[in-house]
Design a protein around this motif. Sequence first.
Motif, short mmCIF file in Angstrom:
data_model
loop_
_atom_site.label_atom_id
_atom_site.label_comp_id
_atom_site.label_asym_id
_atom_site.label_seq_id
_atom_site.Cartn_x
_atom_site.Cartn_y
_atom_site.Cartn_z
N HIS A 361 1.01 -1.33 -0.06
CA HIS A 361 -0.04 -0.02 0.00
C HIS A 361 1.12 1.34 -0.15
O HIS A 361 0.43 2.06 -0.74
CB HIS A 361 -0.99 0.00 1.10
N LEU A 362 2.04 1.22 0.62
CA LEU A 362 3.07 2.57 0.59
C LEU A 362 3.44 2.59 -0.56
O LEU A 362 3.42 3.97 -1.04
CB LEU A 362 4.05 2.01 1.87
N LEU A 363 4.05 1.43 -1.32
CA LEU A 363 4.54 1.55 -2.61
C LEU A 363 3.43 2.40 -3.53
O LEU A 363 3.70 3.31 -4.54
CB LEU A 363 4.92 0.50 -3.10
N GLN A 364 2.19 1.77 -3.51
CA GLN A 364 1.11 2.35 -4.35
C GLN A 364 0.80 3.70 -4.05
O GLN A 364 0.59 4.35 -5.00
CB GLN A 364 -0.31 1.38 -4.29
N ARG A 365 0.71 4.06 -2.81
CA ARG A 365 0.59 5.63 -2.68
C ARG A 365 1.58 6.56 -3.11
O ARG A 365 1.16 7.50 -3.57
CB ARG A 365 0.30 5.69 -1.09
N TYR A 366 2.85 6.09 -2.75
CA TYR A 366 3.82 7.38 -3.00
C TYR A 366 4.50 7.12 -4.33
O TYR A 366 5.19 7.86 -4.85
CB TYR A 366 5.11 6.92 -2.18
N THR A 367 3.99 6.01 -5.36
CA THR A 367 4.53 5.95 -6.67
C THR A 367 3.57 6.15 -7.53
O THR A 367 3.57 6.19 -8.77
CB THR A 367 5.16 4.55 -6.95
N SER A 368 2.02 6.52 -7.18
CA SER A 368 0.96 6.71 -7.98
C SER A 368 1.08 7.91 -9.07
O SER A 368 0.61 7.99 -10.22
CB SER A 368 -0.46 6.91 -7.13
N ARG A 369 1.89 8.94 -8.59
CA ARG A 369 2.32 9.93 -9.57
C ARG A 369 3.36 10.20 -10.25
O ARG A 369 3.86 11.19 -10.52
CB ARG A 369 1.86 11.41 -8.74
N LYS A 370 4.27 9.02 -9.90
CA LYS A 370 5.60 9.18 -10.60
C LYS A 370 5.47 8.90 -12.00
O LYS A 370 4.50 8.35 -12.52
CB LYS A 370 6.43 7.92 -9.72
N PRO A 371 6.79 8.98 -12.77
CA PRO A 371 6.81 8.55 -14.21
C PRO A 371 6.37 7.23 -14.54
O PRO A 371 6.54 6.71 -13.41
CB PRO A 371 8.17 8.93 -14.45
N PHE A 372 6.17 6.94 -15.53
CA PHE A 372 5.52 5.60 -15.79
C PHE A 372 6.52 4.52 -15.44
O PHE A 372 6.14 3.48 -14.77
CB PHE A 372 5.26 5.43 -17.44
N LEU A 373 7.75 4.69 -15.64
CA LEU A 373 8.90 3.65 -15.42
C LEU A 373 8.86 3.28 -13.84
O LEU A 373 9.31 2.35 -13.63
CB LEU A 373 10.15 4.18 -15.64
N PHE A 374 8.39 4.36 -12.99
CA PHE A 374 8.68 4.16 -11.55
C PHE A 374 7.21 3.90 -10.98
O PHE A 374 6.91 4.00 -9.63
CB PHE A 374 9.29 5.26 -10.92
N ARG A 375 6.12 3.74 -11.79
CA ARG A 375 4.72 3.52 -11.22
C ARG A 375 4.42 2.33 -10.73
O ARG A 375 3.28 2.32 -10.06
CB ARG A 375 3.55 3.96 -12.45
N HIS A 376 5.16 1.23 -11.13
CA HIS A 376 4.60 -0.07 -10.63
C HIS A 376 5.54 -0.83 -9.80
O HIS A 376 5.69 -2.04 -9.82
CB HIS A 376 4.16 -1.00 -11.63
N PRO A 377 6.38 -0.15 -8.79
CA PRO A 377 7.24 -1.04 -7.94
C PRO A 377 6.41 -1.97 -7.01
O PRO A 377 7.02 -3.02 -6.72
CB PRO A 377 7.92 0.07 -7.14
N SER A 378 5.36 -1.60 -6.54
CA SER A 378 4.45 -2.55 -5.87
C SER A 378 4.48 -3.77 -6.61
O SER A 378 4.47 -5.01 -6.06
CB SER A 378 3.38 -2.05 -5.53
N ASN A 379 4.13 -3.81 -7.83
CA ASN A 379 3.97 -5.16 -8.58
C ASN A 379 5.35 -5.96 -8.62
O ASN A 379 5.10 -7.20 -8.71
CB ASN A 379 3.39 -4.84 -10.07
N LEU A 380 6.29 -5.13 -8.90
CA LEU A 380 7.79 -5.67 -8.95
C LEU A 380 7.89 -6.50 -7.47
O LEU A 380 8.46 -7.39 -7.28
CB LEU A 380 8.83 -4.72 -9.23
N LEU A 381 7.58 -5.56 -6.33
CA LEU A 381 7.86 -6.37 -5.14
C LEU A 381 6.93 -7.58 -4.90
O LEU A 381 7.33 -8.43 -4.24
CB LEU A 381 7.26 -5.35 -4.03
#
Length: 704
Positions: A361-381
């Motif tokens: 949830h933290l990753l989803q919250r703090y990366t939702s407005r990042k550029p596309f390349l950094f938008r889905h680290p929660s999926n990577l985790l």
Amino acid sequence: MPSERPGFRKAPRPIQPPGQPAPRPFTTWLWGILCVLIPFFAYLHTLQPGLGGSGDNAKFQFIGRVLGIPHSPGYPGYVMLNALFARLPFGVLAYRINLMSALFGALAVGTLFWAALELDVSPFAAALSALLFGTTRFFWDKAVVAEVYTLNAFYVAATLLALFHWRRSGNRRMFYLACLIYALSFGNHLTMITLLPAFAFLVICTDRSVFHPRSIVIVTLLVLLGAAQYGYIAVRAFTGTPYSEFFAPLSAGSLLSFAMAGQYRDFVFGASSLARLQNHFALYLHALWSQFTPFALIFIGWGIAATIRSRPRLAATLGLAWAGELAFAINFVTLDIGSFFIPTFLVLSLFFAVGFDHALHLLQRYTSRKPFLFRHPSNLLALSMALLVALLGYRTSLSADQSGNVQDAARMDTLFNQIAGHSLLLTGSYRQNTFFLYKLLGENVRQGDEIYAAVTFDPASLVKRYRSGEKGLVSGYGSLDAVPRGLQIYDFGNRPERLRAAGYTPEAVQFGDGDLRTLLEQAPDGAFVLLAIAGEGVNALDERTIAQMRSLGLHADLLGKEGWSYVAVGRSGWPRAGHIFGWEKLAPGPVEIAAARGALLDDGTPLPADILLFSRGTRARGRLSGLRDDLLAHRWRRFWDDLRIARTTEIRINGTRVSQPGQGLQVVIMDSSARVLNSFTIDTHTTLVLNGTRGYKVPERPQP
């Protein structure tokens, strides 16, 4: 203000009025089904196919068939469930009971998934935490053999699930269900008592109205229903059963002492010395590190911190459950201490679910407005953790795999096919005695041929008293008065010297193919011969076998070296017989040979693989001494190997154990490409040989 993080409120959710909870989405049910099916088929793939394992495993494989009474506290609930599985219409008896462990192991994992959902985590986090628990080595080991521990884990998970659901919904029926499950669990394992502080704390903090007289009466009746399981022991002790470890005269006092595990009273809190407690706790920490991995431990710690901050009462409940189980485990004196760590792993898996879900949830919250390349680290985790759990499962499946363990069953089949009727089989070990009883009582082999089994540590005395017609004879597990006189006696305890000292001349008898000399003779020229012999393994050798070993270039005289350890590397077809061309060690203490691939033998031949030969377990330095030495030297990996397989000899090729765990003698024949051509193992505690069993036929009368 930012919205509150999902699943991590600052105060516990208020109790809802009783009613139908919101239905779960279909995908959640799909996750729940997968959390049962995935571990079930994994356990099924690695399931022990028949007789084998420890003495307890063999006993539990037939105890339900005869509705017997196992060791204290009797496990009445387990035995009655065991009896149901014993009547399934497929597979051999041992397979059906092993299947019971696999099924309840899978149900425990599935139940843990639903318990994690009650903590308001996502289905993915709940599934991952449940599967992570299912891949732990201690749990998987017990899910592929006949044991009580997977059923115990199921009861722990089911009790927590019912309590959490009651806390969330306020439905009083769920509270009664939790009480019923908890009461029934005592018919399987008494360590459930360690869950009582957590149970009571959650009840007091959630809804004290359950202390209303009507509720107290209902709970009391449920407790009495759980206690009524122990009436099974009284009934079977009174009516009689082919197998019973309830030896005392039947009375209320003796029944209560048996049900309260009185014979193990000295083992509970027997590790009270500070040094032993420190060692046990260090073992626990090492087990966490190796079975959960540091990556998962980070999320467990995160989950503990998050739960304490947002739901302190729930954190205290889980903490009490974990602490109670761990306190019992590290204070209990047993070589199977890992089995008692399993409930603590289950509780920590719930914390993992909370911590991992929080991280997502933290990753989803703090990366939702990042550029596309950094938008889905929660999926990577999520993908990384799923891959880690899959790799852990694969690793554990390799080390816990019992699907190829058919040697024990083959040995017993061969023995009972060849041994004459009208025989009394004496053993010196609990394990081998239960193996014999499995065949005689569980499978009813040779029914009507008057074959009996008994365990004794003084075969000469028992033989004399039996032959003289003395009454009141008692073996290790019951009276021999019902055994007919005049039976031919075989001793399978590997104790010919004791019989000779009493004047008997025992005749060695081999049941099945298991002659070491023949194995060595058939080794092809140029093959490498790896040997590890410890303690009384030399009892399996004779002059002709020693001569054959010398023809391989080995020259040590092992006859009479019962207290010594021996490891050697030889080569078949070496022309200079009697000269060492490999390596050879013989000493009164532990010995080891470790050589890397490419190391040259005396004849210039390079080794085709890394090898390790180890021997320990002499009379002076037995298994307990070795375990102590491992602890003091912090040799954790070797300690766990010793603890799990009770081995005193070991042969590894390229880091992989290539022979059966043994306590006496192991030989492996390896070709020039490091392929194992044949192997031979003897367990000196049971004299069980890889393809046969050695016993000693006792004559009618001693020599004058």
